[in-house]
Design an enzyme around this catalytic site. Structure first.
Site, PDB file in Angstrom:
ATOM      1  N   ASP A  93       0.886  -1.176   0.075  1.00 53.79           N
ATOM      2  CA  ASP A  93       0.023   0.048  -0.149  1.00 53.79           C
ATOM      3  C   ASP A  93       0.899   1.301   0.210  1.00 53.79           C
ATOM      4  O   ASP A  93       2.013   1.219   0.471  1.00 53.79           O
ATOM      5  CB  ASP A  93      -0.692   0.108   1.283  1.00 53.79           C
ATOM      6  CG  ASP A  93      -2.292   1.086   1.085  1.00 53.79           C
ATOM      7  OD1 ASP A  93      -2.286   1.626   0.126  1.00 53.79           O
ATOM      8  OD2 ASP A  93      -2.669   1.198   2.134  1.00 53.79           O
ATOM      9  N   ASP A 270      -7.743  -7.472   1.388  1.00 53.43           N
ATOM     10  CA  ASP A 270      -6.790  -7.437   2.368  1.00 53.43           C
ATOM     11  C   ASP A 270      -7.407  -6.791   3.674  1.00 53.43           C
ATOM     12  O   ASP A 270      -8.232  -5.843   3.665  1.00 53.43           O
ATOM     13  CB  ASP A 270      -5.481  -6.721   2.071  1.00 53.43           C
ATOM     14  CG  ASP A 270      -5.656  -5.327   2.487  1.00 53.43           C
ATOM     15  OD1 ASP A 270      -6.562  -4.460   1.613  1.00 53.43           O
ATOM     16  OD2 ASP A 270      -5.372  -4.853   3.627  1.00 53.43           O
ATOM     17  N   CYS A 308     -11.514 -27.873  10.175  1.00 49.85           N
ATOM     18  CA  CYS A 308     -10.416 -26.993   9.722  1.00 49.85           C
ATOM     19  C   CYS A 308      -9.338 -27.974   9.649  1.00 49.85           C
ATOM     20  O   CYS A 308      -9.032 -28.706  10.342  1.00 49.85           O
ATOM     21  CB  CYS A 308     -10.082 -25.809  10.805  1.00 49.85           C
ATOM     22  SG  CYS A 308      -8.937 -24.789  10.272  1.00 49.85           S
ATOM     23  N   CYS A 310      -6.106 -26.276   9.514  1.00 51.56           N
ATOM     24  CA  CYS A 310      -4.997 -25.716   9.971  1.00 51.56           C
ATOM     25  C   CYS A 310      -3.950 -26.237  10.673  1.00 51.56           C
ATOM     26  O   CYS A 310      -4.473 -27.367  11.370  1.00 51.56           O
ATOM     27  CB  CYS A 310      -5.455 -24.249  10.364  1.00 51.56           C
ATOM     28  SG  CYS A 310      -5.871 -24.073  12.042  1.00 51.56           S
ATOM     29  N   CYS A 313      -5.775 -26.256  14.322  1.00 47.64           N
ATOM     30  CA  CYS A 313      -6.759 -27.425  14.463  1.00 47.64           C
ATOM     31  C   CYS A 313      -6.186 -28.773  14.544  1.00 47.64           C
ATOM     32  O   CYS A 313      -6.896 -29.787  15.167  1.00 47.64           O
ATOM     33  CB  CYS A 313      -7.902 -26.937  13.661  1.00 47.64           C
ATOM     34  SG  CYS A 313      -8.599 -25.378  13.966  1.00 47.64           S
ATOM     35  N   HIS A 339      -4.781 -20.039  12.490  1.00 51.90           N
ATOM     36  CA  HIS A 339      -6.172 -20.603  12.207  1.00 51.90           C
ATOM     37  C   HIS A 339      -7.201 -19.494  11.475  1.00 51.90           C
ATOM     38  O   HIS A 339      -7.789 -19.810  10.591  1.00 51.90           O
ATOM     39  CB  HIS A 339      -6.850 -21.084  13.712  1.00 51.90           C
ATOM     40  CG  HIS A 339      -8.448 -21.180  13.488  1.00 51.90           C
ATOM     41  ND1 HIS A 339      -8.974 -22.231  12.826  1.00 51.90           N
ATOM     42  CD2 HIS A 339      -9.632 -20.394  13.565  1.00 51.90           C
ATOM     43  CE1 HIS A 339     -10.057 -22.334  12.670  1.00 51.90           C
ATOM     44  NE2 HIS A 339     -10.633 -21.424  13.163  1.00 51.90           N
TER      45      HIS A 339
END
Lengths: 392, 392
Positions: A93, A270, A308, A310, A313, A339
């Protein structure tokens, strides 16, 4: 232009789009959520973890990097990718929003922004040329025009002034960018402004798309307007954006907003929200956010989100996360961030799949039936807790 | 006893020893440094990272886990290994030292310790039976007797009283341990006390080794005495410990102390120092500790320690670490902790190798020629900064 940047729209379903863009550091499949690495680090995570959770591109902030460690410094150390150990695409940005919202001086006029560093009070200046050069020095794959983002609730007159300034700056950024070595490895995106005023938004979309940027962003949303307004303006602006360029809705990233943004034709998002709320113990689940610090999780001997995939998890129980937050262990912040980012990245992956399969409408319907957005009260509580922890 | 615990002395070189002990959760090659997971988490690190940096066993603290999340809680969630996602061996300290040093009430007599929780002020009690049962409930592979560790500089009379109490408690812990189901999966270690008084240390070593524990610890050191005194007492006590049992020097872990401890016949060490100083930016190198927050690192485009094989040094430059510390990024704490732990774990690996090769003396000589221990002033500075950050 000799930029390696290109975008290909692969599928659409209603207004929702699946595509791919190519940068000097690889391909990105859209729709995409970009984790935020404000200061050249996705808070609490290593680049390996960011890769493992499926992120294809991260966003970093030229305001922060300009102040610390400095653009020249990053450039001399091999550029942002090498500096932060992230070999995939990066978007920066311009830093205009932060210069105006974080600095303490904050004078803005047609020539640019004067501001004081939030770190040491030193005085600095951004203008279209400097903002572009900063981002060229950092070396991100996608860089953004300097724009003026204005708060919700100000007069139409003020919004119009900021919008016209944004248009002038966009042209200036475009010229600086094309006169430099930048285009060979970078892409420049323009930003549509215009507040919550449909006529200004239309005007802005027309002016900005009149400049042949490599992508177009919708700025100035998620700044205090209602969700309904945000969705309406997103839809309205998207309608005026070219089909063959990526569209980026800046600063938006709650799960429900990602789904509604994609449904209105947005390709890129984002937001610091997934990681910020994670550090306060708010974790995404298919049914909505839960507060892992509540005692009801102290005995839950299974993952926070059983569906999940991830790292968190797959390896840790909700009871352990509860303990880590209670015990103020640093690992808590990381596991929660992993997560939440995986949750939104996977949401984008599933939307892309649904778009390609022609099942996006039913995916969206099922998601909205199941996921209960955090209500305004809980959102405010989280914001207060965050402000409190920042001032501590 | 039916405990799976066994120790085998494999090699020695002078007084330095290389061995292996076996627990219900696997083997540990000695000499060994145990990273500290006070609250069931090695601060800032995931279990995977602790494994990757070569740690074979971690230490956790029964005082902290007793208060949060609670022994029964951990037990019901499958025990400490499952709770924290660490399948390898764990040693727990009894928590007596923390109850006495962190609690605000802190009354100690022959029957045990009364203390107030440092978290909420609630009143609690530890005695040999409760301390043993707490550790059995947590399920670590090695558990420690409740002892009374006394500050440096108090009268010999007081040291003697604490020592004799420690002896009585050791016997009581032994009895409780052997009358329970504990021995089937756990080992119990005794602790030698006696302050800086050689005659008391000798007496304590004789009394404690008179009880057939599965290992013996040297407690009450690194509490304010000089390094020379610490080394002398370590040597003196080690002389009285049986050859066929592991020896554990509690709370010691600066690189130079690890080398000198091994040289005096110690097999096991633990200390928060490597991770605590890491979080303040003090990183170990073969030449001594460096302060990564100093500006001279801002341009160093290579790892902090070029010889290091840790994740941090393989992936990130000193300049990036400098930036992360300056920018107060959470990743800084993790990368620094990984490096320091890998540094001490690797130091232990190299000592083991040298003992087996018969080159320990020259290894020790070279290490001491190269490594400059942090002087007292710098140590105090780091301690102050740590205390400051705790009170913030």
């Amino acid at each position: 232009m000799s930029s390696p940047f290109s975008f290909k729209l692969q599928h659409s379903h209603g207004l929702a789009r699946a595509g791919v863009f190519t940068t000097a550091h690889g391909e990105v499949k859209t729709p995409i959520f970009m984790p935020v690495a404000t200061q050249a680090s996705v808070k609490a995570l290593s680049p390996d973890e960011v890769t493992a959770l499926g992120a294809q591109i991260v966003l970093s902030n030229a305001y922060h990097l300009y102040l610390q460690p400095g653009v020249q410094q990053v450039h001399e150390l091999g550029g942002l990718h090498q500096f932060m150990g992230w070999p995939k695409p990066i978007l920066t940005d311009s830093g205009g929003f932060q210069a105006f919202s974080m600095g303490s001086l904050r004078k803005i006029d047609d020539s640019g922004i004067r501001f004081r560093s939030h770190l040491d009070g030193s005085e600095h200046r951004f203008n279209p040329q400097l903002a572009t050069e900063n981002q060229q020095g950092l070396g991100a794959d996608i860089i953004m025009c300097l724009d003026q983002c204005i708060a919700h609730g100000v007069s139409k007159r003020e919004v119009k002034v900021a919008m016209e300034r944004t248009h002038n700056w966009a042209l200036e950024c475009y010229q600086v960018f094309n006169e430099s070595a930048g285009p060979e490895s970078q892409a420049l995106f323009g930003i549509v402004q215009g507040g919550a005023f449909p006529d200004l938004r239309e005007e802005s979309a027309q002016v900005i798309t009149g400049i042949p940027f490599q992508g177009y962003a919708i700025g100035g949303l998620a700044v205090g307007e209602s969700k309904e307004q945000m969705y309406e303006i997103t839809a309205q602006v998207a309608e005026h954006l070219p089909q063959d360029k990526p569209r980026y809705l800046m600063g938006v990233g709650s799960p429900e907003d990602l789904v509604e943004g994609v449904a209105r034709g947005v390709d890129m998002f984002d937001c610091v929200l997934p990681t910020r709320v994670a550090r306060n113990g708010a974790l995404f689940t298919p049914e909505g956010r839960v507060d892992i610090t509540k005692r009801r999780f102290s005995q839950v001997n299974r993952p926070v989100d059983q569906d999940c995939d991830c790292y968190t998890c797959r390896n840790f129980t909700a009871a352990y996360l509860w303990h880590l937050f209670r015990a103020k262990e640093l690992l808590a912040l990381r596991l929660a961030s992993i997560h939440n980012l995986r949750f939104v990245v996977r949401l984008m992956e599933r939307m892309r799949e649904a778009i390609i399969n022609g099942s996006f409408d039913s995916f969206r319907g099922e998601f909205n039936d199941t996921y209960r957005p955090t209500n305004a009260v809980a959102r405010q509580e989280h914001k207060d807790r965050w402000l409190e922890s920042r001032s501590a």
